[in-house]
Design a protein around this motif. Structure first.
Motif, PDB file in Angstrom:
ATOM      1  N   VAL A 159       0.871  -1.172   0.000  1.00 38.01           N
ATOM      2  CA  VAL A 159       0.000   0.000   0.000  1.00 38.01           C
ATOM      3  C   VAL A 159       0.912   1.227   0.000  1.00 38.01           C
ATOM      4  CG1 VAL A 159      -1.759   1.298   1.253  1.00 38.01           C
ATOM      5  CG2 VAL A 159      -1.784  -1.212   1.293  1.00 38.01           C
ATOM      6  N   VAL A 160       0.718   2.109  -0.952  1.00 43.34           N
ATOM      7  CA  VAL A 160       1.582   3.285  -1.074  1.00 43.34           C
ATOM      8  C   VAL A 160       0.835   4.509  -0.570  1.00 43.34           C
ATOM      9  CG1 VAL A 160       2.862   4.766  -2.658  1.00 43.34           C
ATOM     10  CG2 VAL A 160       2.834   2.299  -3.019  1.00 43.34           C
ATOM     11  N   ILE A 161       1.383   5.139   0.474  1.00 42.37           N
ATOM     12  CA  ILE A 161       0.754   6.332   1.045  1.00 42.37           C
ATOM     13  C   ILE A 161       1.539   7.556   0.582  1.00 42.37           C
ATOM     14  CG2 ILE A 161      -0.093   7.432   3.141  1.00 42.37           C
ATOM     15  CD1 ILE A 161       1.123   3.963   3.574  1.00 42.37           C
ATOM     16  N   LEU A 162       0.843   8.447  -0.094  1.00 40.82           N
ATOM     17  CA  LEU A 162       1.480   9.573  -0.766  1.00 40.82           C
ATOM     18  C   LEU A 162       1.241  10.863   0.005  1.00 40.82           C
ATOM     19  CD1 LEU A 162       0.177   8.334  -4.173  1.00 40.82           C
ATOM     20  CD2 LEU A 162       2.599   8.376  -3.545  1.00 40.82           C
ATOM     21  N   GLY A 163       2.291  11.367   0.653  1.00 42.15           N
ATOM     22  CA  GLY A 163       2.213  12.617   1.391  1.00 42.15           C
ATOM     23  C   GLY A 163       2.868  13.740   0.604  1.00 42.15           C
ATOM     24  N   GLY A 164       2.745  14.946   1.130  1.00 38.23           N
ATOM     25  CA  GLY A 164       3.389  16.096   0.491  1.00 38.23           C
ATOM     26  C   GLY A 164       2.592  16.729  -0.622  1.00 38.23           C
ATOM     27  N   GLY A 165       1.345  16.277  -0.819  1.00 41.52           N
ATOM     28  CA  GLY A 165       0.530  16.846  -1.894  1.00 41.52           C
ATOM     29  C   GLY A 165       1.194  16.679  -3.247  1.00 41.52           C
ATOM     30  N   THR A 166       1.209  17.746  -4.027  1.00 42.28           N
ATOM     31  CA  THR A 166       1.916  17.729  -5.309  1.00 42.28           C
ATOM     32  C   THR A 166       3.366  18.171  -5.144  1.00 42.28           C
ATOM     33  OG1 THR A 166       1.367  20.024  -5.876  1.00 42.28           O
ATOM     34  CG2 THR A 166      -0.235  18.319  -6.521  1.00 42.28           C
ATOM     35  N   GLY A 167       3.704  18.622  -3.927  1.00 40.94           N
ATOM     36  CA  GLY A 167       5.036  19.165  -3.696  1.00 40.94           C
ATOM     37  C   GLY A 167       5.115  20.652  -3.968  1.00 40.94           C
ATOM     38  N   ASN A 168       3.972  21.241  -4.322  1.00 36.52           N
ATOM     39  CA  ASN A 168       3.929  22.663  -4.657  1.00 36.52           C
ATOM     40  C   ASN A 168       2.775  23.348  -3.938  1.00 36.52           C
ATOM     41  OD1 ASN A 168       5.942  22.749  -7.039  1.00 36.52           O
ATOM     42  ND2 ASN A 168       4.558  21.087  -7.587  1.00 36.52           N
ATOM     43  N   PRO A 169       2.934  24.633  -3.585  1.00 39.21           N
ATOM     44  CA  PRO A 169       1.820  25.367  -2.990  1.00 39.21           C
ATOM     45  C   PRO A 169       0.749  25.657  -4.031  1.00 39.21           C
ATOM     46  CG  PRO A 169       3.650  26.851  -3.426  1.00 39.21           C
ATOM     47  CD  PRO A 169       4.149  25.456  -3.724  1.00 39.21           C
ATOM     48  N   TYR A 170      -0.397  26.121  -3.561  1.00 38.72           N
ATOM     49  CA  TYR A 170      -1.518  26.530  -4.413  1.00 38.72           C
ATOM     50  C   TYR A 170      -2.284  25.359  -5.031  1.00 38.72           C
ATOM     51  CZ  TYR A 170       0.389  31.246  -4.048  1.00 38.72           C
ATOM     52  OH  TYR A 170       0.860  32.446  -3.571  1.00 38.72           O
ATOM     53  N   PHE A 171      -1.942  24.125  -4.653  1.00 40.47           N
ATOM     54  CA  PHE A 171      -2.667  22.967  -5.172  1.00 40.47           C
ATOM     55  C   PHE A 171      -3.245  22.181  -4.005  1.00 40.47           C
ATOM     56  CE2 PHE A 171       0.303  23.943  -8.576  1.00 40.47           C
ATOM     57  CZ  PHE A 171      -0.502  23.852  -9.698  1.00 40.47           C
ATOM     58  N   THR A 172      -4.509  21.804  -4.104  1.00 40.30           N
ATOM     59  CA  THR A 172      -5.153  21.037  -3.038  1.00 40.30           C
ATOM     60  C   THR A 172      -4.779  19.560  -3.130  1.00 40.30           C
ATOM     61  OG1 THR A 172      -7.112  20.479  -4.328  1.00 40.30           O
ATOM     62  CG2 THR A 172      -7.131  22.613  -3.177  1.00 40.30           C
ATOM     63  N   THR A 173      -5.075  18.819  -2.072  1.00 40.27           N
ATOM     64  CA  THR A 173      -4.832  17.377  -2.124  1.00 40.27           C
ATOM     65  C   THR A 173      -5.823  16.682  -3.053  1.00 40.27           C
ATOM     66  OG1 THR A 173      -6.020  17.210   0.000  1.00 40.27           O
ATOM     67  CG2 THR A 173      -3.624  17.107   0.068  1.00 40.27           C
ATOM     68  N   ASP A 174      -6.968  17.296  -3.343  1.00 34.36           N
ATOM     69  CA  ASP A 174      -7.850  16.770  -4.391  1.00 34.36           C
ATOM     70  C   ASP A 174      -7.105  16.738  -5.720  1.00 34.36           C
ATOM     71  OD1 ASP A 174     -10.083  16.243  -2.890  1.00 34.36           O
ATOM     72  OD2 ASP A 174     -11.386  17.687  -3.900  1.00 34.36           O
ATOM     73  N   THR A 175      -6.442  17.836  -6.040  1.00 37.10           N
ATOM     74  CA  THR A 175      -5.669  17.888  -7.282  1.00 37.10           C
ATOM     75  C   THR A 175      -4.532  16.884  -7.244  1.00 37.10           C
ATOM     76  OG1 THR A 175      -6.218  20.227  -7.556  1.00 37.10           O
ATOM     77  CG2 THR A 175      -4.339  19.396  -8.808  1.00 37.10           C
ATOM     78  N   GLY A 176      -3.874  16.771  -6.095  1.00 35.13           N
ATOM     79  CA  GLY A 176      -2.808  15.789  -5.954  1.00 35.13           C
ATOM     80  C   GLY A 176      -3.313  14.378  -6.158  1.00 35.13           C
ATOM     81  N   ALA A 177      -4.507  14.081  -5.656  1.00 35.80           N
ATOM     82  CA  ALA A 177      -5.087  12.744  -5.817  1.00 35.80           C
ATOM     83  C   ALA A 177      -5.374  12.449  -7.284  1.00 35.80           C
ATOM     84  CB  ALA A 177      -6.358  12.619  -4.991  1.00 35.80           C
ATOM     85  N   ALA A 178      -5.954  13.415  -7.987  1.00 41.92           N
ATOM     86  CA  ALA A 178      -6.241  13.224  -9.411  1.00 41.92           C
ATOM     87  C   ALA A 178      -4.958  13.026 -10.203  1.00 41.92           C
ATOM     88  CB  ALA A 178      -7.021  14.420  -9.947  1.00 41.92           C
ATOM     89  N   LEU A 179      -3.934  13.806  -9.871  1.00 40.89           N
ATOM     90  CA  LEU A 179      -2.637  13.692 -10.554  1.00 40.89           C
ATOM     91  C   LEU A 179      -2.021  12.313 -10.334  1.00 40.89           C
ATOM     92  CD1 LEU A 179      -0.110  14.888 -11.992  1.00 40.89           C
ATOM     93  CD2 LEU A 179       0.614  15.720  -9.741  1.00 40.89           C
ATOM     94  N   ARG A 180      -1.979  11.872  -9.087  1.00 40.60           N
ATOM     95  CA  ARG A 180      -1.357  10.568  -8.796  1.00 40.60           C
ATOM     96  C   ARG A 180      -2.172   9.424  -9.397  1.00 40.60           C
ATOM     97  NH1 ARG A 180       2.776  13.290  -8.265  1.00 40.60           N
ATOM     98  NH2 ARG A 180       3.373  14.104  -6.215  1.00 40.60           N
ATOM     99  N   ALA A 181      -3.499   9.514  -9.350  1.00 43.65           N
ATOM    100  CA  ALA A 181      -4.325   8.464  -9.945  1.00 43.65           C
ATOM    101  C   ALA A 181      -4.034   8.335 -11.429  1.00 43.65           C
ATOM    102  CB  ALA A 181      -5.805   8.765  -9.725  1.00 43.65           C
ATOM    103  N   ALA A 182      -3.848   9.470 -12.104  1.00 39.01           N
ATOM    104  CA  ALA A 182      -3.574   9.442 -13.541  1.00 39.01           C
ATOM    105  C   ALA A 182      -2.195   8.877 -13.834  1.00 39.01           C
ATOM    106  CB  ALA A 182      -3.704  10.847 -14.119  1.00 39.01           C
ATOM    107  N   GLU A 183      -1.181   9.371 -13.141  1.00 41.97           N
ATOM    108  CA  GLU A 183       0.172   8.950 -13.500  1.00 41.97           C
ATOM    109  C   GLU A 183       0.515   7.550 -13.019  1.00 41.97           C
ATOM    110  OE1 GLU A 183       2.821  11.887 -12.040  1.00 41.97           O
ATOM    111  OE2 GLU A 183       2.618  11.332  -9.934  1.00 41.97           O
ATOM    112  N   LEU A 184      -0.230   7.031 -12.035  1.00 41.38           N
ATOM    113  CA  LEU A 184       0.005   5.663 -11.566  1.00 41.38           C
ATOM    114  C   LEU A 184      -0.905   4.655 -12.249  1.00 41.38           C
ATOM    115  CD1 LEU A 184       0.525   6.304  -7.738  1.00 41.38           C
ATOM    116  CD2 LEU A 184       2.281   5.896  -9.485  1.00 41.38           C
ATOM    117  N   GLY A 185      -1.694   5.114 -13.204  1.00 37.64           N
ATOM    118  CA  GLY A 185      -2.524   4.197 -13.982  1.00 37.64           C
ATOM    119  C   GLY A 185      -3.672   3.589 -13.199  1.00 37.64           C
ATOM    120  N   CYS A 186      -4.215   4.336 -12.228  1.00 39.77           N
ATOM    121  CA  CYS A 186      -5.348   3.838 -11.449  1.00 39.77           C
ATOM    122  C   CYS A 186      -6.626   3.958 -12.278  1.00 39.77           C
ATOM    123  CB  CYS A 186      -5.504   4.634 -10.158  1.00 39.77           C
ATOM    124  SG  CYS A 186      -4.081   4.519  -9.050  1.00 39.77           S
TER     125      CYS A 186
END
Length: 237
Positions: free
Chosen positions: A125-152
């Motif tokens: 199980v991979v737990i992803l902290g740190g958001g996107t690593g950049n300010p001004y982005f929510t964890t919702d955006t981080g979740a969508a980004l990681r889901a896309a790039e990890l092929g979920c």
């Protein structure tokens, strides 16, 4: 069809339990047990965790902080939660790995897509902290980004209500609940499935979104949702 790889968006507040802030041990243990059970059923699970139980970036604006500093403090809160989840999930009997988009190698592994994919394929199980690593982005955006790039294939998100409504059901008794939606309709009607950038990123990557109240706050609910059971709204490409 049962998804093979999913991304769960977990708010920091979910880890606070009835206390309302910080970490609640009983809640953390129960969540970890549910995640571990779903992992043992053969689904590859990534988790993007928020940090609102410690600090929300928007709160910092009322404390005299600029947005970049406030968001940076919030990202540190997400890493704290990721480390807590890693320990709890492993204590529940499933291998886990915390990764941070903000490099802090003395505490956990830095996020890298290929390493995360390797961990997932090996049953961690991979737990992803740190958001996107950049300010001004929510964890919702981080979740969508990681889901896309990890092929979920699916992004699962817990909500305060049992799905998506045409209006806020708490204030509008005439609000209509949706069982299924397309990304196009959700965006066009501004149904607040996720924050706008996250909704558009999920649509572009053809990632299905499932929204359900108390997604992993009830025993083995995560596994049940992955089997298509329970009341939820399904947002599809």
């Amino acid at each position: 069809m049962r998804p093979q790889r999913v991304l769960v968006k977990l708010s920091g507040e979910a880890l606070a339990g009835p206390v309302g802030n910080g970490l609640d041990g009983v809640t953390l243990t129960a969540l970890a047990a549910d995640i571990a059970h779903a992992s043992r059923e053969g689904v590859e699970i990534g988790i993007v965790v928020g940090g609102g139980n410690f600090f929300r970036g928007v709160q910092g604006l009322n404390k005299g902080l600029d947005r970049t500093t406030a968001d940076s403090i919030g990202m540190l809160g997400t890493v704290m939660n990721a480390l807590a989840l890693e320990h709890a999930i492993e204590a529940a009997g499933a291998p886990a790995r915390a990764m941070s988009a903000v490099p802090m190698p003395s505490l956990c592994e830095s996020y890298a897509r290929k390493r995360a994919l390797d961990h997932l394929s090996n049953g961690k199980v991979v737990i992803l902290g740190g958001g996107t690593g950049n300010p001004y982005f929510t964890t919702d955006t981080g979740a969508a980004l990681r889901a896309a790039e990890l092929g979920c294939s699916h992004l699962l998100k817990a909500t305060q209500v049992d799905g998506v409504y045409s209006a806020d059901p708490k204030t509008d008794p005439a609000a209509t609940r949706y069982d299924t939606l397309t990304h196009e309709v959700a965006i066009k009607r501004d149904l607040k499935v996720m924050v706008s950038p996250a909704s558009r990123a999920s649509a572009k990557a053809a990632v299905s979104i499932t929204l359900r109240s108390r997604l992993i706050a009830e025993p083995r609910m995560l596994a049940a949702v992955l089997r298509g059971e329970g009341r939820a709204t399904y947002v599809t490409p």
